[in-house]
Design an enzyme around this catalytic site. Sequence first.
Site, PDB file in Angstrom:
ATOM      1  N   HIS A 282       0.772  -1.185  -0.099  1.00 39.83           N
ATOM      2  CA  HIS A 282      -0.060   0.046  -0.186  1.00 39.83           C
ATOM      3  C   HIS A 282       0.861   1.238  -0.137  1.00 39.83           C
ATOM      4  O   HIS A 282       0.317   2.235  -0.538  1.00 39.83           O
ATOM      5  CB  HIS A 282      -0.993  -0.103   1.078  1.00 39.83           C
ATOM      6  CG  HIS A 282      -1.977  -0.978   0.923  1.00 39.83           C
ATOM      7  ND1 HIS A 282      -3.602  -0.575   1.089  1.00 39.83           N
ATOM      8  CD2 HIS A 282      -2.159  -2.315   0.590  1.00 39.83           C
ATOM      9  CE1 HIS A 282      -4.234  -1.698   0.735  1.00 39.83           C
ATOM     10  NE2 HIS A 282      -3.398  -2.597   0.576  1.00 39.83           N
TER      11      HIS A 282
ATOM     12  N   GLY B 291       6.099   6.388  -5.134  1.00 37.38           N
ATOM     13  CA  GLY B 291       6.318   4.859  -4.863  1.00 37.38           C
ATOM     14  C   GLY B 291       6.515   4.593  -3.406  1.00 37.38           C
ATOM     15  O   GLY B 291       5.817   5.106  -2.555  1.00 37.38           O
TER      16      GLY B 291
ATOM     17  N   ASP C  36       7.925   5.137  -0.553  1.00 35.64           N
ATOM     18  CA  ASP C  36       8.491   6.462   0.053  1.00 35.64           C
ATOM     19  C   ASP C  36       8.063   6.664   1.291  1.00 35.64           C
ATOM     20  O   ASP C  36       8.422   7.916   1.682  1.00 35.64           O
ATOM     21  CB  ASP C  36       8.063   7.580  -1.053  1.00 35.64           C
ATOM     22  CG  ASP C  36       6.612   7.754  -1.075  1.00 35.64           C
ATOM     23  OD1 ASP C  36       5.852   6.920  -0.551  1.00 35.64           O
ATOM     24  OD2 ASP C  36       6.109   8.444  -1.912  1.00 35.64           O
TER      25      ASP C  36
ATOM     26  N   SER D 213       5.261   7.261   2.555  1.00 33.77           N
ATOM     27  CA  SER D 213       3.877   8.334   2.453  1.00 33.77           C
ATOM     28  C   SER D 213       2.748   7.939   3.256  1.00 33.77           C
ATOM     29  O   SER D 213       2.114   8.814   3.771  1.00 33.77           O
ATOM     30  CB  SER D 213       3.420   8.690   0.976  1.00 33.77           C
ATOM     31  OG  SER D 213       2.893   7.856   0.313  1.00 33.77           O
TER      32      SER D 213
ATOM     33  N   HIS E  25      -0.902 -13.425  -0.597  1.00 30.67           N
ATOM     34  CA  HIS E  25      -2.298 -13.481  -0.135  1.00 30.67           C
ATOM     35  C   HIS E  25      -2.055 -15.033   0.401  1.00 30.67           C
ATOM     36  O   HIS E  25      -3.103 -15.784   1.280  1.00 30.67           O
ATOM     37  CB  HIS E  25      -3.350 -13.315  -1.113  1.00 30.67           C
ATOM     38  CG  HIS E  25      -3.557 -11.926  -1.204  1.00 30.67           C
ATOM     39  ND1 HIS E  25      -4.565 -11.532  -1.945  1.00 30.67           N
ATOM     40  CD2 HIS E  25      -3.033 -10.895  -0.569  1.00 30.67           C
ATOM     41  CE1 HIS E  25      -4.749 -10.627  -1.773  1.00 30.67           C
ATOM     42  NE2 HIS E  25      -3.908  -9.791  -1.223  1.00 30.67           N
ATOM     43  N   THR E  26      -0.826 -15.797   0.537  1.00 26.27           N
ATOM     44  CA  THR E  26      -0.872 -17.018   1.090  1.00 26.27           C
ATOM     45  C   THR E  26      -0.538 -16.958   2.586  1.00 26.27           C
ATOM     46  O   THR E  26      -0.748 -17.717   3.298  1.00 26.27           O
ATOM     47  CB  THR E  26       0.022 -18.109   0.264  1.00 26.27           C
ATOM     48  OG1 THR E  26       0.245 -19.259   0.865  1.00 26.27           O
ATOM     49  CG2 THR E  26       1.446 -17.669   0.628  1.00 26.27           C
TER      50      THR E  26
ATOM     51  N   ASP F 170      -9.921  -8.581   7.513  1.00 22.77           N
ATOM     52  CA  ASP F 170     -10.493  -8.221   8.859  1.00 22.77           C
ATOM     53  C   ASP F 170     -11.732  -7.113   8.462  1.00 22.77           C
ATOM     54  O   ASP F 170     -12.626  -6.935   9.329  1.00 22.77           O
ATOM     55  CB  ASP F 170      -9.730  -7.233   9.835  1.00 22.77           C
ATOM     56  CG  ASP F 170      -8.415  -7.999   9.845  1.00 22.77           C
ATOM     57  OD1 ASP F 170      -8.574  -9.119  10.147  1.00 22.77           O
ATOM     58  OD2 ASP F 170      -7.563  -7.564  10.378  1.00 22.77           O
TER      59      ASP F 170
ATOM     60  N   ASP G 277      -6.448 -18.900   2.705  1.00 15.65           N
ATOM     61  CA  ASP G 277      -6.344 -20.069   2.321  1.00 15.65           C
ATOM     62  C   ASP G 277      -6.218 -20.934   3.817  1.00 15.65           C
ATOM     63  O   ASP G 277      -6.264 -20.194   5.039  1.00 15.65           O
ATOM     64  CB  ASP G 277      -5.220 -20.313   1.577  1.00 15.65           C
ATOM     65  CG  ASP G 277      -3.766 -20.113   2.454  1.00 15.65           C
ATOM     66  OD1 ASP G 277      -3.732 -19.874   3.479  1.00 15.65           O
ATOM     67  OD2 ASP G 277      -2.867 -20.394   1.476  1.00 15.65           O
TER      68      ASP G 277
ATOM     69  N   THR H  42      -3.819 -22.339   5.338  1.00 16.10           N
ATOM     70  CA  THR H  42      -2.420 -22.257   5.969  1.00 16.10           C
ATOM     71  C   THR H  42      -1.782 -20.889   6.014  1.00 16.10           C
ATOM     72  O   THR H  42      -1.052 -20.510   5.329  1.00 16.10           O
ATOM     73  CB  THR H  42      -1.489 -23.323   5.298  1.00 16.10           C
ATOM     74  OG1 THR H  42      -1.576 -22.899   4.058  1.00 16.10           O
ATOM     75  CG2 THR H  42      -1.910 -24.523   5.471  1.00 16.10           C
TER      76      THR H  42
HETATM   77  C1  HEM Z   1      -4.470  -6.956  -7.057  1.00 13.32           C
HETATM   78  C2  HEM Z   1      -4.328  -6.426  -5.856  1.00 13.32           C
HETATM   79  C3  HEM Z   1      -4.725  -6.355  -4.444  1.00 13.32           C
HETATM   80  C4  HEM Z   1      -5.970  -6.597  -3.928  1.00 13.32           C
HETATM   81  C5  HEM Z   1      -7.233  -6.207  -4.706  1.00 13.32           C
HETATM   82  C6  HEM Z   1      -5.715  -6.856  -2.497  1.00 13.32           C
HETATM   83  C7  HEM Z   1      -6.620  -6.625  -1.585  1.00 13.32           C
HETATM   84  C8  HEM Z   1      -6.417  -7.029  -0.419  1.00 13.32           C
HETATM   85  C9  HEM Z   1      -7.688  -7.293   0.681  1.00 13.32           C
HETATM   86  C10 HEM Z   1      -9.053  -6.574   0.566  1.00 13.32           C
HETATM   87  C11 HEM Z   1      -7.345  -7.508   1.810  1.00 13.32           C
HETATM   88  C12 HEM Z   1      -7.947  -7.742   3.180  1.00 13.32           C
HETATM   89  C13 HEM Z   1      -7.853  -6.267   3.851  1.00 13.32           C
HETATM   90  C14 HEM Z   1      -8.804  -6.459   5.203  1.00 13.32           C
HETATM   91  O1  HEM Z   1     -10.045  -6.672   5.232  1.00 13.32           O
HETATM   92  O2  HEM Z   1      -8.238  -6.536   6.409  1.00 13.32           O
HETATM   93  C15 HEM Z   1      -5.933  -7.728   1.682  1.00 13.32           C
HETATM   94  C16 HEM Z   1      -4.902  -8.531   2.650  1.00 13.32           C
HETATM   95  C17 HEM Z   1      -3.728  -8.656   2.470  1.00 13.32           C
HETATM   96  N1  HEM Z   1      -2.984  -8.291   1.354  1.00 13.32           N
HETATM   97 FE1  HEM Z   1      -3.832  -7.722  -0.432  1.00 13.32          FE
HETATM   98  N2  HEM Z   1      -4.462  -6.980  -2.264  1.00 13.32           N
HETATM   99  C18 HEM Z   1      -3.727  -7.148  -3.506  1.00 13.32           C
HETATM  100  C19 HEM Z   1      -2.374  -7.083  -3.541  1.00 13.32           C
HETATM  101  C20 HEM Z   1      -1.549  -7.443  -2.700  1.00 13.32           C
HETATM  102  C21 HEM Z   1      -0.080  -7.511  -2.780  1.00 13.32           C
HETATM  103  C22 HEM Z   1       0.777  -6.931  -3.969  1.00 13.32           C
HETATM  104  C23 HEM Z   1       0.527  -7.827  -1.413  1.00 13.32           C
HETATM  105  C24 HEM Z   1       1.934  -7.746  -1.051  1.00 13.32           C
HETATM  106  C25 HEM Z   1       3.003  -7.735  -1.752  1.00 13.32           C
HETATM  107  C26 HEM Z   1      -0.597  -7.929  -0.463  1.00 13.32           C
HETATM  108  C27 HEM Z   1      -0.729  -8.388   0.825  1.00 13.32           C
HETATM  109  C28 HEM Z   1      -1.634  -8.606   1.570  1.00 13.32           C
HETATM  110  C29 HEM Z   1      -1.549  -9.371   2.966  1.00 13.32           C
HETATM  111  C30 HEM Z   1      -0.278  -9.627   3.375  1.00 13.32           C
HETATM  112  C31 HEM Z   1      -2.887  -9.236   3.416  1.00 13.32           C
HETATM  113  C32 HEM Z   1      -3.284  -9.637   4.669  1.00 13.32           C
HETATM  114  C33 HEM Z   1      -3.243  -8.425   5.715  1.00 13.32           C
HETATM  115  C34 HEM Z   1      -3.504  -8.944   7.206  1.00 13.32           C
HETATM  116  O3  HEM Z   1      -4.077 -10.129   7.274  1.00 13.32           O
HETATM  117  O4  HEM Z   1      -3.633  -8.174   8.156  1.00 13.32           O
HETATM  118  N3  HEM Z   1      -1.746  -7.629  -1.219  1.00 13.32           N
HETATM  119  N4  HEM Z   1      -5.438  -7.829   0.425  1.00 13.32           N
END
Ligand code: HEM
Length: 358
Positions: free
Chosen positions: A70, A85, A87, A89, A196-197, A202, A214, A216
């Site tokens: 983000h 990027g 940065d 921010s 996302h693995t 939340d 998932d 795991t």
């Molecule tokens: C295509 C783009 C992406 C979308 C639409 C997306 C969307 C989301 C959403 C909606 C959540 C759940 C947030 C919540 O309800 O608390 C999430 C969680 C997460 N995303 Fe993504 N994401 C994307 C790409 C990425 C990328 C590129 C990364 C890291 C390199 C990432 C890492 C994570 C992680 C680690 C979580 C878990 C956070 C937690 O459990 O506290 N995501 N994402």
Amino acid sequence: MAFQILALFAALATVSNAALTRRVTCPDGNTATNAACCVLFPIVENIQTHLFDGGECGDEAHGALRLTFHDAIGFSNTNPSLGTGADGSIFIFQDIELGFHANIGIDDPINNETPFINALNGSISVADFIQLAGAVSLTNCPGAARPTFMFGRKDAVAPAPDLTVPEPFDSVDSILARMGDAGFSPAEVVALLASHTVAGADNIDPNLVGLPFDSTPSTFDTQFFIETQLRGTMFPGTGGNQGEVEAPIPGELRLQSDSELARDSRTACFWQANVANLAHMTQTFSSAFAKMQVLGQDVSQMVDCSEVIPIPKPFTGQAMFPAGITQNDVEQACASTPFPTIPTTPGPVTSVAAIPQS
Ligand code: HEM
């Protein structure tokens, strides 16, 4: 004479090898190839102990990883007004950026990291800290490859604007366009989504927190790519407010964006290529992640401090369908290659536990 010249060359080679491998000893006893990296060792140790609870791949680690994205994705190759990027921010201008809808829940990792960033007293930039914490977080998740770490980011002087971060109800067209504008191909988008693995939601279902993507969520394995390709069901308690919350097994949550990327002809084969192929998943993730971590920064002015990153824990398990699920439940989307054959976890269908919250 010939012998003397050979001996001279041999001596020179020894000297230059020694120069190449000379290491400095840091004040805390660690050694580094570049003295500039010394400042990072105690920071890494501190966040492992106090931010990640001694090295866990739990809620804090997941949040730190999400924060890297983000922060970094406020960037465009075509429009400089979309941000600079990776940065910092998102932290420096949190009053503005946390108001953006896509950053819902990002206050959690910001709050977790605030005491650490405040304690830095400017010894490293906020941008570096965010990317360092994200890289270290991965090492706590068995199966991850050891991330690289480039050091020396410049902090933002202005916030990123709204709408740079993709959202889960965006179309595949829109996600690929936004990510493409930041420099990522469809293959690299899929590669990055290996994150996302080790993740959960939340804020999708207002009544439930810690719903994993998932079965795991503390392991950097390929289950995410398997389970997003399975037929989904609406389970009691996960209906949420918008009806998009579905999953192959109870307790899990599938983002609409992940579901659609797994099934879109532009990305489905990249998605499937990760199934039961951890080496491919970690290699492609590592290079896309390294690229993301320096978005907008001048890499020629940075120092490679990858050696400060701990060695990740190994993954010893096997890719499996969850209990009760077979090859028949796969919604095959890659037209050119069959879905890999994998075994089913023995035993009765069980619900996936929610991720404990920090
Ligand atoms: C295509 C783009 C992406 C979308 C639409 C997306 C969307 C989301 C959403 C909606 C959540 C759940 C947030 C919540 O309800 O608390 C999430 C969680 C997460 N995303 Fe993504 N994401 C994307 C790409 C990425 C990328 C590129 C990364 C890291 C390199 C990432 C890492 C994570 C992680 C680690 C979580 C878990 C956070 C937690 O459990 O506290 N995501 N994402």
